[in-house]
Design a protein around this motif. Sequence first.
Motif, PDB file in Angstrom:
ATOM      1  N   GLN A 295      -3.924  -1.723  -5.607  1.00 58.75           N
ATOM      2  CA  GLN A 295      -5.365  -2.140  -5.755  1.00 58.75           C
ATOM      3  C   GLN A 295      -5.564  -3.126  -4.755  1.00 58.75           C
ATOM      4  O   GLN A 295      -7.227  -3.603  -4.272  1.00 58.75           O
ATOM      5  N   ASP A 296      -4.832  -3.413  -4.162  1.00 60.17           N
ATOM      6  CA  ASP A 296      -5.446  -4.129  -2.913  1.00 60.17           C
ATOM      7  C   ASP A 296      -4.022  -4.018  -1.834  1.00 60.17           C
ATOM      8  O   ASP A 296      -3.331  -3.261  -1.805  1.00 60.17           O
ATOM      9  N   ALA A 297      -5.186  -4.079  -0.085  1.00 61.85           N
ATOM     10  CA  ALA A 297      -4.280  -3.759   1.064  1.00 61.85           C
ATOM     11  C   ALA A 297      -3.021  -4.427   1.198  1.00 61.85           C
ATOM     12  O   ALA A 297      -1.792  -3.791   1.785  1.00 61.85           O
ATOM     13  N   PRO A 298      -2.737  -5.383   0.524  1.00 61.56           N
ATOM     14  CA  PRO A 298      -0.734  -5.874   0.950  1.00 61.56           C
ATOM     15  C   PRO A 298      -0.188  -4.815  -0.298  1.00 61.56           C
ATOM     16  O   PRO A 298       1.013  -4.200   0.588  1.00 61.56           O
ATOM     17  N   THR A 299      -0.362  -4.504  -1.159  1.00 57.69           N
ATOM     18  CA  THR A 299      -0.487  -3.595  -2.275  1.00 57.69           C
ATOM     19  C   THR A 299       0.232  -2.162  -1.318  1.00 57.69           C
ATOM     20  O   THR A 299       1.353  -2.014  -1.613  1.00 57.69           O
ATOM     21  N   ARG A 300      -0.920  -1.877  -0.284  1.00 59.03           N
ATOM     22  CA  ARG A 300      -0.961  -0.446  -0.364  1.00 59.03           C
ATOM     23  C   ARG A 300       0.528  -0.080   0.742  1.00 59.03           C
ATOM     24  O   ARG A 300       1.490   0.493   0.862  1.00 59.03           O
ATOM     25  N   ALA A 301       0.333  -1.711   2.149  1.00 55.75           N
ATOM     26  CA  ALA A 301       0.858  -1.830   2.385  1.00 55.75           C
ATOM     27  C   ALA A 301       1.999  -1.721   2.817  1.00 55.75           C
ATOM     28  O   ALA A 301       3.099  -1.205   3.051  1.00 55.75           O
ATOM     29  N   LEU A 302       2.748  -2.444   1.628  1.00 56.50           N
ATOM     30  CA  LEU A 302       4.443  -2.677   1.103  1.00 56.50           C
ATOM     31  C   LEU A 302       4.784  -0.816   0.861  1.00 56.50           C
ATOM     32  O   LEU A 302       5.849  -0.886   0.629  1.00 56.50           O
TER      33      LEU A 302
END
Length: 217
Positions: free
Chosen positions: A120-127
């Motif tokens: 849903q968001d950039a931090p989640t994708r980065a993790l």
Amino acid sequence: MEQRTDEEQVQRLREWVGEYWKPVVGGVVVGLAAVLGWQGWGSHQEQQARAASGQFDAVTEAVESGDLDAAAAGVDALTSDYKGTLYASLANLTLAKAYADVERYQEAADALSWVANYGQDAPTRALATLRLARVQWAEGDADAALATLTSSEPPESFQAAYLELQGDLQSAKGESAAARQAYADALAAMDVNAPTRAAVDRKLAELGGPAQDEQAS
């Protein structure tokens, strides 16, 4: 004269109502429809969130009981019906960890890849991307892990973690100079009080410390 003026005003009002009553009433109807439609959409969103939350709870319960097949079925339902919710990403992350814990790395990688692509968001994708690289390394494919890490620019809050893992991978591949640079960059990206700073310092020292040009700078 005043009576005629009053009569004229009444007549003009009648004419105005006759001419404009449809647009006026139509505007009121459209306004009410917009308000009611927004309320209906908000109610729909709330229902979707509750349903997704319930499905996520079912996934976590299945993981905790060790039934990864049931957990995987729940994740499939979430990603199909509630793809745009944070619960879909969290469920995939939860399932991926459970797979990794029992060394089912390919299945863990599949779950993490979904989040890396559709989170849903950039931090989640980065993790998810960071964890995917770790899973690929655990599978013995350091090259794939490095490619995953460098495939996109992480948010600032993840840069140090990305660079540290990059250094780990390069060190494992025997690329000491590149690893030293990655560790030095990781330290530069970290807060001075970061809990992982000492570990990165130690890794850098084990490789001989920063390169001469880095020390000079």
